[in-house]
Scaffold this motif. Structure first.
Motif, PDB file in Angstrom:
ATOM      1  N   ASP A  61       0.827  -1.218   0.000  1.00 41.30           N
ATOM      2  CA  ASP A  61       0.000   0.000   0.000  1.00 41.30           C
ATOM      3  C   ASP A  61       0.855   1.258   0.000  1.00 41.30           C
ATOM      4  O   ASP A  61       1.038   1.844   1.060  1.00 41.30           O
ATOM      5  CB  ASP A  61      -0.930  -0.013   1.201  1.00 41.30           C
ATOM      6  N   PRO A  62       1.370   1.796  -1.034  1.00 45.85           N
ATOM      7  CA  PRO A  62       1.501   1.248  -2.379  1.00 45.85           C
ATOM      8  C   PRO A  62       2.719   0.331  -2.504  1.00 45.85           C
ATOM      9  O   PRO A  62       2.781  -0.497  -3.394  1.00 45.85           O
ATOM     10  CB  PRO A  62       1.664   2.474  -3.264  1.00 45.85           C
ATOM     11  N   HIS A  63       3.718   0.464  -1.615  1.00 44.26           N
ATOM     12  CA  HIS A  63       4.885  -0.402  -1.671  1.00 44.26           C
ATOM     13  C   HIS A  63       4.705  -1.565  -0.701  1.00 44.26           C
ATOM     14  O   HIS A  63       4.058  -1.423   0.331  1.00 44.26           O
ATOM     15  CB  HIS A  63       6.157   0.381  -1.323  1.00 44.26           C
ATOM     16  N   CYS A  64       5.309  -2.686  -1.022  1.00 38.42           N
ATOM     17  CA  CYS A  64       5.152  -3.887  -0.195  1.00 38.42           C
ATOM     18  C   CYS A  64       6.149  -3.883   0.967  1.00 38.42           C
ATOM     19  O   CYS A  64       7.329  -3.616   0.774  1.00 38.42           O
ATOM     20  CB  CYS A  64       5.357  -5.140  -1.031  1.00 38.42           C
ATOM     21  N   THR A  65       5.632  -4.177   2.154  1.00 41.75           N
ATOM     22  CA  THR A  65       6.457  -4.326   3.346  1.00 41.75           C
ATOM     23  C   THR A  65       6.024  -5.601   4.070  1.00 41.75           C
ATOM     24  O   THR A  65       4.850  -5.980   4.029  1.00 41.75           O
ATOM     25  CB  THR A  65       6.321  -3.130   4.315  1.00 41.75           C
ATOM     26  N   VAL A  66       6.970  -6.240   4.724  1.00 39.11           N
ATOM     27  CA  VAL A  66       6.675  -7.458   5.471  1.00 39.11           C
ATOM     28  C   VAL A  66       5.927  -7.080   6.745  1.00 39.11           C
ATOM     29  O   VAL A  66       6.278  -6.107   7.424  1.00 39.11           O
ATOM     30  CB  VAL A  66       7.978  -8.214   5.809  1.00 39.11           C
ATOM     31  N   VAL A  67       4.883  -7.833   7.061  1.00 39.37           N
ATOM     32  CA  VAL A  67       4.089  -7.610   8.274  1.00 39.37           C
ATOM     33  C   VAL A  67       4.055  -8.900   9.094  1.00 39.37           C
ATOM     34  O   VAL A  67       4.326  -9.987   8.580  1.00 39.37           O
ATOM     35  CB  VAL A  67       2.643  -7.141   7.949  1.00 39.37           C
ATOM     36  N   GLY A  68       3.721  -8.773  10.369  1.00 36.56           N
ATOM     37  CA  GLY A  68       3.668  -9.928  11.256  1.00 36.56           C
ATOM     38  C   GLY A  68       2.368 -10.698  11.171  1.00 36.56           C
ATOM     39  O   GLY A  68       2.311 -11.864  11.557  1.00 36.56           O
ATOM     40  N   GLN A  69       1.313 -10.047  10.682  1.00 33.96           N
ATOM     41  CA  GLN A  69       0.028 -10.726  10.583  1.00 33.96           C
ATOM     42  C   GLN A  69      -0.880 -10.022   9.578  1.00 33.96           C
ATOM     43  O   GLN A  69      -0.688  -8.861   9.259  1.00 33.96           O
ATOM     44  CB  GLN A  69      -0.654 -10.829  11.930  1.00 33.96           C
ATOM     45  N   VAL A  70      -1.864 -10.768   9.116  1.00 34.11           N
ATOM     46  CA  VAL A  70      -2.864 -10.245   8.190  1.00 34.11           C
ATOM     47  C   VAL A  70      -4.205 -10.284   8.924  1.00 34.11           C
ATOM     48  O   VAL A  70      -4.659 -11.366   9.311  1.00 34.11           O
ATOM     49  CB  VAL A  70      -2.937 -11.099   6.906  1.00 34.11           C
ATOM     50  N   PRO A  71      -4.834  -9.116   9.146  1.00 33.96           N
ATOM     51  CA  PRO A  71      -6.129  -9.112   9.840  1.00 33.96           C
ATOM     52  C   PRO A  71      -7.227  -9.699   8.962  1.00 33.96           C
ATOM     53  O   PRO A  71      -7.267  -9.453   7.756  1.00 33.96           O
ATOM     54  CB  PRO A  71      -6.381  -7.624  10.109  1.00 33.96           C
ATOM     55  N   LEU A  72      -8.090 -10.490   9.593  1.00 30.22           N
ATOM     56  CA  LEU A  72      -9.204 -11.121   8.879  1.00 30.22           C
ATOM     57  C   LEU A  72     -10.499 -10.742   9.588  1.00 30.22           C
ATOM     58  O   LEU A  72     -11.074 -11.534  10.318  1.00 30.22           O
ATOM     59  CB  LEU A  72      -9.031 -12.637   8.843  1.00 30.22           C
ATOM     60  N   ASP A  73     -10.936  -9.504   9.393  1.00 31.19           N
ATOM     61  CA  ASP A  73     -12.178  -9.026  10.005  1.00 31.19           C
ATOM     62  C   ASP A  73     -13.392  -9.425   9.185  1.00 31.19           C
ATOM     63  O   ASP A  73     -14.498  -9.481   9.688  1.00 31.19           O
ATOM     64  CB  ASP A  73     -12.146  -7.511  10.163  1.00 31.19           C
ATOM     65  N   SER A  74     -13.158  -9.649   7.904  1.00 29.77           N
ATOM     66  CA  SER A  74     -14.207 -10.085   6.978  1.00 29.77           C
ATOM     67  C   SER A  74     -13.501 -10.903   5.902  1.00 29.77           C
ATOM     68  O   SER A  74     -12.321 -11.180   6.018  1.00 29.77           O
ATOM     69  CB  SER A  74     -14.924  -8.873   6.374  1.00 29.77           C
ATOM     70  N   ALA A  75     -14.198 -11.275   4.859  1.00 27.16           N
ATOM     71  CA  ALA A  75     -13.573 -12.060   3.792  1.00 27.16           C
ATOM     72  C   ALA A  75     -12.396 -11.285   3.205  1.00 27.16           C
ATOM     73  O   ALA A  75     -12.494 -10.087   2.951  1.00 27.16           O
ATOM     74  CB  ALA A  75     -14.601 -12.369   2.714  1.00 27.16           C
ATOM     75  N   VAL A  76     -11.282 -11.967   3.028  1.00 27.06           N
ATOM     76  CA  VAL A  76     -10.060 -11.347   2.514  1.00 27.06           C
ATOM     77  C   VAL A  76      -9.518 -12.213   1.383  1.00 27.06           C
ATOM     78  O   VAL A  76      -9.478 -13.439   1.497  1.00 27.06           O
ATOM     79  CB  VAL A  76      -8.986 -11.218   3.624  1.00 27.06           C
ATOM     80  N   ILE A  77      -9.094 -11.552   0.313  1.00 23.49           N
ATOM     81  CA  ILE A  77      -8.444 -12.238  -0.802  1.00 23.49           C
ATOM     82  C   ILE A  77      -6.994 -11.796  -0.802  1.00 23.49           C
ATOM     83  O   ILE A  77      -6.702 -10.606  -0.679  1.00 23.49           O
ATOM     84  CB  ILE A  77      -9.122 -11.894  -2.138  1.00 23.49           C
ATOM     85  N   VAL A  78      -6.073 -12.757  -0.918  1.00 21.47           N
ATOM     86  CA  VAL A  78      -4.662 -12.426  -1.069  1.00 21.47           C
ATOM     87  C   VAL A  78      -4.250 -12.814  -2.478  1.00 21.47           C
ATOM     88  O   VAL A  78      -4.726 -13.801  -3.027  1.00 21.47           O
ATOM     89  CB  VAL A  78      -3.766 -13.126  -0.017  1.00 21.47           C
ATOM     90  N   GLY A  79      -3.375 -11.998  -3.069  1.00 19.10           N
ATOM     91  CA  GLY A  79      -2.927 -12.265  -4.431  1.00 19.10           C
ATOM     92  C   GLY A  79      -2.285 -11.039  -5.040  1.00 19.10           C
ATOM     93  O   GLY A  79      -2.027 -10.044  -4.359  1.00 19.10           O
ATOM     94  N   GLN A  80      -2.056 -11.107  -6.332  1.00 21.78           N
ATOM     95  CA  GLN A  80      -1.340 -10.066  -7.063  1.00 21.78           C
ATOM     96  C   GLN A  80      -1.959  -8.675  -6.921  1.00 21.78           C
ATOM     97  O   GLN A  80      -1.249  -7.706  -6.772  1.00 21.78           O
ATOM     98  CB  GLN A  80      -1.266 -10.448  -8.547  1.00 21.78           C
TER      99      GLN A  80
END
Length: 118
Positions: A61-80
């Motif tokens: 967002d806009p550059h990629c950074t490593v994070v410790g977790q991905v929040p899943l408050d609702s449906a989430v799609i990961v991909g390109q």
């Protein structure tokens, strides 16, 4: 393209999110997981592993950074084209199937077998 659904490894009071992984696609230095997560309430993806080691969880967002977790408050799609990505480093062949383990809150584990596609 085939879809792979979750297989819980540990039982717990709450169920892990429903995970539908469609493919691993080549990216610079590895492959990118394309998947959807449908949590049952609030949850987080806190880790991902494969036979070659630990995958990186990233926020772009806009550059990629490593994070410790991905929040899943609702449906989430990961991909390109998504805000969050899961990236595996290494050399992979088209048609290869990788076994992955995903960790969610409360140490819930889900295993996937996902194909590498071009």
């Amino acid at each position: 393209m085939s879809a792979v659904l979750l297989v819980p490894l540990l039982s717990s009071a709450s169920s892990p999110p429903l995970v539908e992984a469609s493919a691993l696609t080549p990216t610079f230095g590895g492959v990118l997981l394309s998947a959807s997560f449908r949590p049952r309430g609030r949850d987080v993806l806190s880790g991902a592993w494969y036979e070659g080691g630990r995958a990186k969880l990233m926020r772009c967002d806009p550059h990629c950074t490593v994070v410790g977790q991905v929040p899943l408050d609702s449906a989430v799609i990961v991909g390109q084209d998504s805000l969050y990505r899961v990236v595996l480093a290494g050399k992979f062949k088209s048609g290869q199937r990788l076994k992955m383990v995903l960790r969610f809150s409360d140490l819930q584990l889900v295993t996937l077998i996902v194909p590498v596609v071009d």
